[in-house]
Design a protein around this motif. Structure first.
Motif, PDB file in Angstrom:
ATOM      1  N   VAL A   3       0.706  -1.292  -0.054  1.00 49.18           N
ATOM      2  CA  VAL A   3      -0.001  -0.078  -0.089  1.00 49.18           C
ATOM      3  C   VAL A   3       0.798   1.209   0.101  1.00 49.18           C
ATOM      4  CG1 VAL A   3      -1.919   1.306   1.141  1.00 49.18           C
ATOM      5  CG2 VAL A   3      -1.423  -1.438   1.427  1.00 49.18           C
ATOM      6  N   THR A   4       0.482   2.147  -0.905  1.00 48.74           N
ATOM      7  CA  THR A   4       1.058   3.517  -0.911  1.00 48.74           C
ATOM      8  C   THR A   4       0.420   4.737  -0.842  1.00 48.74           C
ATOM      9  OG1 THR A   4       3.219   4.527  -2.100  1.00 48.74           O
ATOM     10  CG2 THR A   4       1.638   3.590  -3.549  1.00 48.74           C
ATOM     11  N   VAL A   5       0.873   5.948  -1.201  1.00 54.73           N
ATOM     12  CA  VAL A   5      -0.023   7.087  -1.156  1.00 54.73           C
ATOM     13  C   VAL A   5       0.595   8.163  -2.029  1.00 54.73           C
ATOM     14  CG1 VAL A   5      -0.516   6.844   1.506  1.00 54.73           C
ATOM     15  CG2 VAL A   5       1.406   8.265   0.780  1.00 54.73           C
ATOM     16  N   THR A   6      -0.437   8.947  -2.444  1.00 47.34           N
ATOM     17  CA  THR A   6      -0.095   9.967  -3.156  1.00 47.34           C
ATOM     18  C   THR A   6       0.315  11.191  -2.112  1.00 47.34           C
ATOM     19  OG1 THR A   6      -2.240  10.819  -3.516  1.00 47.34           O
ATOM     20  CG2 THR A   6      -1.308   9.374  -5.449  1.00 47.34           C
ATOM     21  N   PHE A   7       0.824  12.384  -2.769  1.00 44.62           N
ATOM     22  CA  PHE A   7       1.293  13.393  -1.868  1.00 44.62           C
ATOM     23  C   PHE A   7       0.442  14.677  -1.858  1.00 44.62           C
ATOM     24  CE2 PHE A   7       5.106  11.096  -2.000  1.00 44.62           C
ATOM     25  CZ  PHE A   7       5.495  10.956  -0.754  1.00 44.62           C
ATOM     26  N   PRO A   8      -0.246  15.175  -0.879  1.00 43.62           N
ATOM     27  CA  PRO A   8      -1.053  16.430  -0.941  1.00 43.62           C
ATOM     28  C   PRO A   8      -0.324  17.705  -1.805  1.00 43.62           C
ATOM     29  CG  PRO A   8       0.023  16.415   1.105  1.00 43.62           C
ATOM     30  CD  PRO A   8       0.547  15.186   0.421  1.00 43.62           C
ATOM     31  N   ASP A   9      -1.353  18.675  -2.047  1.00 36.48           N
ATOM     32  CA  ASP A   9      -0.781  20.087  -2.374  1.00 36.48           C
ATOM     33  C   ASP A   9       0.122  20.663  -1.465  1.00 36.48           C
ATOM     34  OD1 ASP A   9      -0.437  22.473  -3.554  1.00 36.48           O
ATOM     35  OD2 ASP A   9      -2.374  22.586  -4.562  1.00 36.48           O
ATOM     36  N   ILE A  10       1.170  20.465  -1.525  1.00 34.46           N
ATOM     37  CA  ILE A  10       1.926  21.024  -0.103  1.00 34.46           C
ATOM     38  C   ILE A  10       2.136  22.647  -0.199  1.00 34.46           C
ATOM     39  CG2 ILE A  10       3.350  19.001   0.137  1.00 34.46           C
ATOM     40  CD1 ILE A  10       5.750  20.356  -1.300  1.00 34.46           C
ATOM     41  N   GLY A  11       1.876  23.212  -1.416  1.00 30.70           N
ATOM     42  CA  GLY A  11       1.599  24.782  -1.614  1.00 30.70           C
ATOM     43  C   GLY A  11       0.406  25.257  -0.502  1.00 30.70           C
ATOM     44  N   LYS A  12      -0.736  24.400  -0.369  1.00 36.07           N
ATOM     45  CA  LYS A  12      -1.824  24.999   0.469  1.00 36.07           C
ATOM     46  C   LYS A  12      -1.664  24.646   1.776  1.00 36.07           C
ATOM     47  CE  LYS A  12      -5.246  23.983  -3.268  1.00 36.07           C
ATOM     48  NZ  LYS A  12      -6.587  23.413  -3.366  1.00 36.07           N
ATOM     49  N   ILE A  13      -0.474  24.018   2.037  1.00 40.89           N
ATOM     50  CA  ILE A  13      -0.129  23.678   3.637  1.00 40.89           C
ATOM     51  C   ILE A  13       0.899  24.784   4.024  1.00 40.89           C
ATOM     52  CG2 ILE A  13       0.851  21.978   5.135  1.00 40.89           C
ATOM     53  CD1 ILE A  13      -0.004  19.859   3.253  1.00 40.89           C
ATOM     54  N   PRO A  38       4.098  21.573  -9.465  1.00 44.60           N
ATOM     55  CA  PRO A  38       4.102  20.824 -10.475  1.00 44.60           C
ATOM     56  C   PRO A  38       4.705  19.440 -10.442  1.00 44.60           C
ATOM     57  CG  PRO A  38       4.538  22.821 -10.933  1.00 44.60           C
ATOM     58  CD  PRO A  38       4.562  22.919  -9.484  1.00 44.60           C
ATOM     59  N   LYS A  39       5.881  19.541  -9.427  1.00 39.44           N
ATOM     60  CA  LYS A  39       6.660  18.237  -9.190  1.00 39.44           C
ATOM     61  C   LYS A  39       5.790  17.400  -8.308  1.00 39.44           C
ATOM     62  CE  LYS A  39      11.461  19.946  -9.342  1.00 39.44           C
ATOM     63  NZ  LYS A  39      12.752  20.031  -8.488  1.00 39.44           N
ATOM     64  N   VAL A  40       4.782  17.777  -7.451  1.00 43.08           N
ATOM     65  CA  VAL A  40       4.132  17.022  -6.706  1.00 43.08           C
ATOM     66  C   VAL A  40       3.040  16.266  -7.830  1.00 43.08           C
ATOM     67  CG1 VAL A  40       2.328  16.726  -4.882  1.00 43.08           C
ATOM     68  CG2 VAL A  40       4.049  18.216  -4.415  1.00 43.08           C
ATOM     69  N   LEU A  41       2.564  17.099  -8.516  1.00 41.51           N
ATOM     70  CA  LEU A  41       1.624  16.442  -9.750  1.00 41.51           C
ATOM     71  C   LEU A  41       2.482  15.216 -10.391  1.00 41.51           C
ATOM     72  CD1 LEU A  41      -0.316  19.605 -10.686  1.00 41.51           C
ATOM     73  CD2 LEU A  41      -1.455  17.774  -9.413  1.00 41.51           C
ATOM     74  N   HIS A  42       3.527  15.471 -10.708  1.00 39.22           N
ATOM     75  CA  HIS A  42       4.226  14.638 -11.760  1.00 39.22           C
ATOM     76  C   HIS A  42       4.697  13.346 -10.788  1.00 39.22           C
ATOM     77  CE1 HIS A  42       8.176  14.318 -14.490  1.00 39.22           C
ATOM     78  NE2 HIS A  42       7.516  13.161 -14.521  1.00 39.22           N
ATOM     79  N   LEU A  43       5.135  13.537  -9.720  1.00 39.07           N
ATOM     80  CA  LEU A  43       5.367  12.504  -8.902  1.00 39.07           C
ATOM     81  C   LEU A  43       4.088  11.426  -8.768  1.00 39.07           C
ATOM     82  CD1 LEU A  43       7.364  10.706  -7.283  1.00 39.07           C
ATOM     83  CD2 LEU A  43       7.050  12.229  -5.332  1.00 39.07           C
ATOM     84  N   ASN A  44       2.920  12.185  -8.316  1.00 35.41           N
ATOM     85  CA  ASN A  44       1.726  11.494  -8.073  1.00 35.41           C
ATOM     86  C   ASN A  44       1.315  10.565  -9.444  1.00 35.41           C
ATOM     87  OD1 ASN A  44       1.629  12.494  -5.562  1.00 35.41           O
ATOM     88  ND2 ASN A  44      -0.071  13.878  -5.882  1.00 35.41           N
ATOM     89  N   ALA A  45       1.466  11.201 -10.254  1.00 38.38           N
ATOM     90  CA  ALA A  45       1.245  10.517 -11.627  1.00 38.38           C
ATOM     91  C   ALA A  45       1.691   9.306 -11.901  1.00 38.38           C
ATOM     92  CB  ALA A  45       1.077  11.560 -12.701  1.00 38.38           C
ATOM     93  N   MET A  64      -8.490  15.715  -2.226  1.00 42.50           N
ATOM     94  CA  MET A  64      -9.158  15.665  -1.005  1.00 42.50           C
ATOM     95  C   MET A  64      -9.172  16.997  -0.321  1.00 42.50           C
ATOM     96  SD  MET A  64      -9.655  11.734  -0.052  1.00 42.50           S
ATOM     97  CE  MET A  64     -10.380  10.537  -1.187  1.00 42.50           C
ATOM     98  N   GLY A  65      -9.979  17.883  -0.151  1.00 40.71           N
ATOM     99  CA  GLY A  65      -9.554  19.288   0.208  1.00 40.71           C
ATOM    100  C   GLY A  65      -9.447  19.009   1.768  1.00 40.71           C
ATOM    101  N   PHE A  66      -9.920  18.059   2.701  1.00 38.53           N
ATOM    102  CA  PHE A  66      -9.464  17.924   3.950  1.00 38.53           C
ATOM    103  C   PHE A  66      -7.919  17.927   4.298  1.00 38.53           C
ATOM    104  CE2 PHE A  66      -9.776  13.436   3.145  1.00 38.53           C
ATOM    105  CZ  PHE A  66      -8.867  12.994   3.928  1.00 38.53           C
ATOM    106  N   VAL A  67      -7.274  17.345   3.186  1.00 33.95           N
ATOM    107  CA  VAL A  67      -5.826  16.564   3.470  1.00 33.95           C
ATOM    108  C   VAL A  67      -5.006  18.141   3.623  1.00 33.95           C
ATOM    109  CG1 VAL A  67      -3.820  15.459   2.157  1.00 33.95           C
ATOM    110  CG2 VAL A  67      -6.122  14.719   1.928  1.00 33.95           C
ATOM    111  N   THR A  68      -5.425  19.113   3.152  1.00 35.59           N
ATOM    112  CA  THR A  68      -4.681  20.478   3.353  1.00 35.59           C
ATOM    113  C   THR A  68      -5.238  21.347   4.405  1.00 35.59           C
ATOM    114  OG1 THR A  68      -6.010  21.358   1.525  1.00 35.59           O
ATOM    115  CG2 THR A  68      -3.820  20.407   1.012  1.00 35.59           C
TER     116      THR A  68
END
Length: 271
Positions: free
Chosen positions: A114-124, A133-140, A159-163
């Protein structure tokens, strides 16, 4: 329903549990919380947590993969890559190749991964917005690699709650206790564990907006308290994980106390 008997967690500080406990009393974290959930279905569960804070994906592969494979897990979690992304010059494709190597080796050995994708860290942390863009690239690439190897992905980017600030500790790098609980609940749900459901997806209750001056003061405080020291360590070539080892380096029964081992639950696991 699959009953898991040997769970091994690989990763960095999030998997170690930073943000959920402390260095004095131990870190709990989402992996310990998931192990606790697994142990409800199988009280004989064996669990190892090989994660060490500050580790890059390549270090996790070189330091943790072989020991994990030697334990012959039937369940493994892999969370890695954020420490790479926040460093200048990181290439998401190279990070994804390392992750895929771990997915391939673990699934080939018979483990459900089991693994995960990463959140939009700019909103955190607004200072991190250029990294989106790098987060989107890695998640894809994580999604594609996971599909090739039958890896379960908990995909939370949209998912909005993640940030939501309540998901994260004051350093904005590590999940808060509530955040770790949600991550564990998400993984338990993805595995179809008894007692799991989709309530982890629900947004946090609305909170009153903070005045602009308080937001600005919080940004200044965060830069001085957390971002500054982090940048200083990078300049000196240091890591928060220097000199540290895994908190639970061997498969041991979940309920068995292990005196003196940081983060081992013992009776605290039942709290």
């Amino acid at each position: 329903m699959t009953v898991y008997t040997r769970y091994v967690a690989l990763g960095d500080s999030q998997t170690e549990g930073l943000g959920d406990g402390d260095d004095v009393n131990g870190h709990r974290g989402w992996a310990d919380r998931l192990a606790e959930h697994l142990a409800r279905a199988n009280p004989d569960l064996l669990y190892a947590n090989l994660a060490v804070r500050g580790r890059l994906a390549g270090q996790i592969r070189s330091e943790q993969l072989a020991p994990a494979l030697a334990m012959r897990p039937d369940l493994a979690t892999v969370m890695a890559g954020m420490n790479d992304l926040i460093r200048p010059g990181c290439e998401p494709a190279a990070v994804a190749e390392v992750l895929e190597e771990m997915y391939a080796a673990l699934t080939k050995s018979g483990a459900h991964v089991v693994t995960v994708t990463f959140p939009d860290i700019g909103k955190i942390a607004p200072i991190a917005r250029p990294l989106r863009p790098k987060v989107l690239h890695l998640n894809a690439r994580i999604r594609a690699a996971a599909a090739r190897h039958g890896v379960t992905v908990v995909d939370t980017f949209t998912m909005g709650f993640v940030t939501d600030a309540r998901m994260w500790g004051t350093d904005r790098l590590h999940a808060s206790p509530a955040g770790h609980a949600r991550i564990a609940a998400a993984l338990a749900h993805s595995l179809g564990l008894p007692g799991s459901d989709d309530t982890w997806m629900l947004p946090f209750p609305p909170s009153p907006p903070a005045p602009a001056w308080r937001v600005a003061a919080a940004e200044v405080r965060w830069l001085a308290t957390f971002a500054g020291p982090w940048i200083g360590r990078r300049i000196r070539g240091r890591s928060s994980g220097d000199g540290r080892t895994a908190k639970r380096p061997e498969l041991t029964p979940w309920a068995e106390p292990a005196a003196g081992r940081e983060g081992t639950p013992g009776t605290r696991s039942r709290s």
